[in-house]
Design an enzyme around this catalytic site. Structure first.
Site, PDB file in Angstrom:
ATOM      1  N   GLY A   1       0.817  -1.216   0.000  1.00  0.00           N
ATOM      2  CA  GLY A   1       0.000   0.000   0.000  1.00  0.00           C
ATOM      3  C   GLY A   1       0.849   1.264   0.000  1.00  0.00           C
ATOM      4  O   GLY A   1       2.072   1.209   0.155  1.00  0.00           O
ATOM      5  N   MET A  43       0.955   3.579   2.275  1.00  0.00           N
ATOM      6  CA  MET A  43       1.646   3.702   3.560  1.00  0.00           C
ATOM      7  C   MET A  43       2.610   2.542   3.780  1.00  0.00           C
ATOM      8  O   MET A  43       3.690   2.729   4.329  1.00  0.00           O
ATOM      9  CB  MET A  43       0.621   3.775   4.713  1.00  0.00           C
ATOM     10  CG  MET A  43       0.043   5.150   4.954  1.00  0.00           C
ATOM     11  SD  MET A  43       1.311   6.417   5.183  1.00  0.00           S
ATOM     12  CE  MET A  43       2.184   5.789   6.612  1.00  0.00           C
ATOM     13  N   GLY A  92      -2.729   2.008  12.253  1.00  0.00           N
ATOM     14  CA  GLY A  92      -2.847   3.329  11.626  1.00  0.00           C
ATOM     15  C   GLY A  92      -4.062   3.426  10.717  1.00  0.00           C
ATOM     16  O   GLY A  92      -4.398   4.494  10.232  1.00  0.00           O
ATOM     17  N   ALA A 126      -3.812   4.877  16.241  1.00  0.00           N
ATOM     18  CA  ALA A 126      -3.406   6.245  15.895  1.00  0.00           C
ATOM     19  C   ALA A 126      -3.972   6.619  14.532  1.00  0.00           C
ATOM     20  O   ALA A 126      -3.393   6.281  13.500  1.00  0.00           O
ATOM     21  CB  ALA A 126      -1.886   6.344  15.867  1.00  0.00           C
ATOM     22  N   HIS A 136      -7.870  15.582   1.259  1.00  0.00           N
ATOM     23  CA  HIS A 136      -7.019  14.416   0.992  1.00  0.00           C
ATOM     24  C   HIS A 136      -7.086  14.040  -0.496  1.00  0.00           C
ATOM     25  O   HIS A 136      -7.957  14.510  -1.226  1.00  0.00           O
ATOM     26  CB  HIS A 136      -7.473  13.207   1.825  1.00  0.00           C
ATOM     27  CG  HIS A 136      -7.018  13.259   3.251  1.00  0.00           C
ATOM     28  ND1 HIS A 136      -7.744  13.896   4.229  1.00  0.00           N
ATOM     29  CD2 HIS A 136      -5.915  12.763   3.861  1.00  0.00           C
ATOM     30  CE1 HIS A 136      -7.097  13.782   5.384  1.00  0.00           C
ATOM     31  NE2 HIS A 136      -5.981  13.105   5.197  1.00  0.00           N
ATOM     32  N   LYS A 147      -8.709   8.257  -1.158  1.00  0.00           N
ATOM     33  CA  LYS A 147      -9.097   8.029   0.248  1.00  0.00           C
ATOM     34  C   LYS A 147     -10.536   7.520   0.323  1.00  0.00           C
ATOM     35  O   LYS A 147     -11.421   8.051  -0.338  1.00  0.00           O
ATOM     36  CB  LYS A 147      -8.919   9.321   1.062  1.00  0.00           C
ATOM     37  CG  LYS A 147      -9.177   9.108   2.546  1.00  0.00           C
ATOM     38  CD  LYS A 147      -8.572  10.187   3.399  1.00  0.00           C
ATOM     39  CE  LYS A 147      -8.922  10.000   4.869  1.00  0.00           C
ATOM     40  NZ  LYS A 147      -8.370   8.756   5.414  1.00  0.00           N
ATOM     41  N   THR A 174      -8.574  11.868  11.273  1.00  0.00           N
ATOM     42  CA  THR A 174      -7.944  12.990  11.978  1.00  0.00           C
ATOM     43  C   THR A 174      -8.951  14.108  12.226  1.00  0.00           C
ATOM     44  O   THR A 174      -9.013  14.669  13.326  1.00  0.00           O
ATOM     45  CB  THR A 174      -6.758  13.521  11.152  1.00  0.00           C
ATOM     46  OG1 THR A 174      -5.875  12.435  10.934  1.00  0.00           O
ATOM     47  CG2 THR A 174      -6.036  14.653  11.850  1.00  0.00           C
TER      48      THR A 174
HETATM   49  P1  NAD Z   1      -3.696   1.582   0.378  1.00  0.00           P
HETATM   50  O1  NAD Z   1      -5.000   1.103  -0.166  1.00  0.00           O
HETATM   51  O2  NAD Z   1      -2.687   2.174  -0.544  1.00  0.00           O
HETATM   52  O3  NAD Z   1      -2.954   0.395   1.175  1.00  0.00           O
HETATM   53  C1  NAD Z   1      -3.575  -0.585   1.929  1.00  0.00           C
HETATM   54  C2  NAD Z   1      -2.837  -1.872   1.600  1.00  0.00           C
HETATM   55  O4  NAD Z   1      -3.196  -2.877   2.539  1.00  0.00           O
HETATM   56  C3  NAD Z   1      -3.172  -2.413   0.198  1.00  0.00           C
HETATM   57  O5  NAD Z   1      -1.971  -2.664  -0.496  1.00  0.00           O
HETATM   58  C4  NAD Z   1      -3.895  -3.722   0.493  1.00  0.00           C
HETATM   59  O6  NAD Z   1      -3.675  -4.719  -0.484  1.00  0.00           O
HETATM   60  C5  NAD Z   1      -3.255  -4.091   1.823  1.00  0.00           C
HETATM   61  N1  NAD Z   1      -4.044  -5.058   2.594  1.00  0.00           N
HETATM   62  C6  NAD Z   1      -5.317  -4.951   3.000  1.00  0.00           C
HETATM   63  N2  NAD Z   1      -5.679  -6.049   3.686  1.00  0.00           N
HETATM   64  C7  NAD Z   1      -4.597  -6.847   3.731  1.00  0.00           C
HETATM   65  C8  NAD Z   1      -4.331  -8.109   4.293  1.00  0.00           C
HETATM   66  N3  NAD Z   1      -5.266  -8.782   4.975  1.00  0.00           N
HETATM   67  N4  NAD Z   1      -3.112  -8.651   4.149  1.00  0.00           N
HETATM   68  C9  NAD Z   1      -2.148  -7.989   3.458  1.00  0.00           C
HETATM   69  N5  NAD Z   1      -2.323  -6.785   2.898  1.00  0.00           N
HETATM   70  C10 NAD Z   1      -3.543  -6.224   3.036  1.00  0.00           C
HETATM   71  O7  NAD Z   1      -4.073   2.621   1.531  1.00  0.00           O
HETATM   72  P2  NAD Z   1      -3.121   3.643   2.302  1.00  0.00           P
HETATM   73  O8  NAD Z   1      -3.241   4.996   1.709  1.00  0.00           O
HETATM   74  O9  NAD Z   1      -1.779   3.038   2.502  1.00  0.00           O
HETATM   75  O10 NAD Z   1      -3.882   3.718   3.707  1.00  0.00           O
HETATM   76  C11 NAD Z   1      -4.141   2.566   4.475  1.00  0.00           C
HETATM   77  C12 NAD Z   1      -4.901   2.969   5.732  1.00  0.00           C
HETATM   78  O11 NAD Z   1      -4.066   3.822   6.526  1.00  0.00           O
HETATM   79  C13 NAD Z   1      -6.173   3.783   5.455  1.00  0.00           C
HETATM   80  O12 NAD Z   1      -7.151   3.446   6.415  1.00  0.00           O
HETATM   81  C14 NAD Z   1      -5.719   5.220   5.623  1.00  0.00           C
HETATM   82  O13 NAD Z   1      -6.779   6.099   5.944  1.00  0.00           O
HETATM   83  C15 NAD Z   1      -4.757   5.040   6.775  1.00  0.00           C
HETATM   84  N6  NAD Z   1      -3.758   6.116   6.937  1.00  0.00           N
HETATM   85  C16 NAD Z   1      -3.427   6.412   8.201  1.00  0.00           C
HETATM   86  C17 NAD Z   1      -2.441   7.360   8.453  1.00  0.00           C
HETATM   87  C18 NAD Z   1      -2.045   7.619   9.881  1.00  0.00           C
HETATM   88  O14 NAD Z   1      -1.237   8.516  10.152  1.00  0.00           O
HETATM   89  N7  NAD Z   1      -2.547   6.825  10.832  1.00  0.00           N
HETATM   90  C19 NAD Z   1      -1.789   7.995   7.393  1.00  0.00           C
HETATM   91  C20 NAD Z   1      -2.146   7.654   6.089  1.00  0.00           C
HETATM   92  C21 NAD Z   1      -3.129   6.681   5.865  1.00  0.00           C
END
Ligand code: NAD
Length: 269
Positions: free
Chosen positions: A12, A14, A98, A122, A155, A159, A166
């Site tokens: 992903g 992140m 996260g 978080a 965003h 998203k 947040t």
């Molecule tokens: P994204 O869709 O790019 O990435 C998520 C990844 O998780 C995907 O690659 C997906 O295939 C993988 N995934 C899901 N279920 C899985 C599993 N069971 N096994 C293995 N891989 C799995 O999304 P993103 O932009 O990286 O964001 C992910 C989450 O983090 C969202 O909920 C987003 O809102 C959150 N986020 C939080 C923060 C923070 O500071 N806490 C910052 C950015 C994003």
């Protein structure tokens, strides 16, 4: 002491930043990470996946292969987070979550899981945003009851949840400080004849566009002046580096439920 860390959801947006931040951290050893079973990146070098060169550690599709990790990091999806949480409870492994978009009931479930493992939730791991929460508390105490309070967030187009976790946390901090119930006072977007603004409301406005990493502003507005408290993230690495601070802190924690305010020592400021 080196902390062994695994990243869940490596491919992903992140996930890739978390791989980079973990591999660059002097106190962290990256021991593995998962991708979905259907992923093209199964059994793929983590460093190459993150675009930072060969690391010699490969992805897996089964979390059971990560039993050697001290702390796991989950930035995936709501459904997957609960699967990962159950596994961490079963194996008493520390988990930094996260992922965002949980309902109140789901958050309660995560809090309860803290009885079986150290769990840190978080919705935003950036240091600046967590300081922003503190500033909102101070501002709300000082001028909240006399202000029209509105929260704006923007965003990227991909998203999935809105308002952002947040923005919701910002609203919660303000509502808690002012003794209001966010479920009752939140207004999500406005349209048509809305009548004059109810002073007890907290408004939310959302923009989804292009590649905006994350922007949040709280307005405390009165007639004649307006205070704006803003945070702008310009790189996902800021979230990834904040997540590493959470990892280091959680590795030493007992079973329990924690947040970034614990990590950054902001609760008693
Ligand atoms: P994204 O869709 O790019 O990435 C998520 C990844 O998780 C995907 O690659 C997906 O295939 C993988 N995934 C899901 N279920 C899985 C599993 N069971 N096994 C293995 N891989 C799995 O999304 P993103 O932009 O990286 O964001 C992910 C989450 O983090 C969202 O909920 C987003 O809102 C959150 N986020 C939080 C923060 C923070 O500071 N806490 C910052 C950015 C994003």
């Amino acid at each position: 002491m080196t902390i062994k860390v695994a990243v869940l959801g490596c491919s992903g947006r992140m996930g890739r930043n978390l791989i980079q931040a973990a591999s660059e951290h002097s106190k962290i050893a990256l021991v593995g990470g998962t991708v979905r079973t259907s992923s093209n990146f199964a059994d793929f070098d983590l460093g190459e996946l993150a675009g930072i060169g060969h690391l010699g550690v490969n992805t897996c599709t089964d979390i059971n292969q990560l039993k050697n990790a001290d702390v796991l990091i989950d930035f995936t999806s709501i459904e997957s987070t609960f699967e990962h949480l159950a596994w961490c409870q079963q194996h008493n492994k520390a988990l930094v979550i996260g992922t965002t978009g949980f309902s109140d009931q789901q958050v309660e479930q995560i809090v309860l899981a803290g009885q079986d493992a150290p769990v840190l939730l978080a919705p935003n791991t950036s240091v600046g945003v967590n300081l922003l929460f503190k500033l909102l508390e101070i501002t709300s105490k000082a001028i909240g009851d006399d202000s029209d309070i509105e929260i704006f967030e923007a965003h990227h187009r991909f998203k999935k949840d809105a308002p952002s976790g947040t923005a919701m946390k910002m609203g919660q901090v303000i509502a808690d400080t002012l003794g209001r119930d966010l479920n009752e006072c939140a207004v999500y977007g406005r349209e048509g004849i809305t009548e004059e603004r109810d002073p007890n409301t907290i408004g939310f406005a959302t923009v989804r566009a292009g590649d905006i990493i994350g922007e949040h502003t709280a307005f405390f507005a009165n007639l004649g002046e307006r205070l704006e408290i803003s945070h702008r993230a310009t790189s996902r690495m800021t979230f990834a580096q904040g997540a590493m601070k959470a990892v280091i802190w959680l590795a030493k924690a007992d079973n329990g439920f924690y947040d970034m305010q614990d990590v950054l020592g902001l609760k008693h400021l």
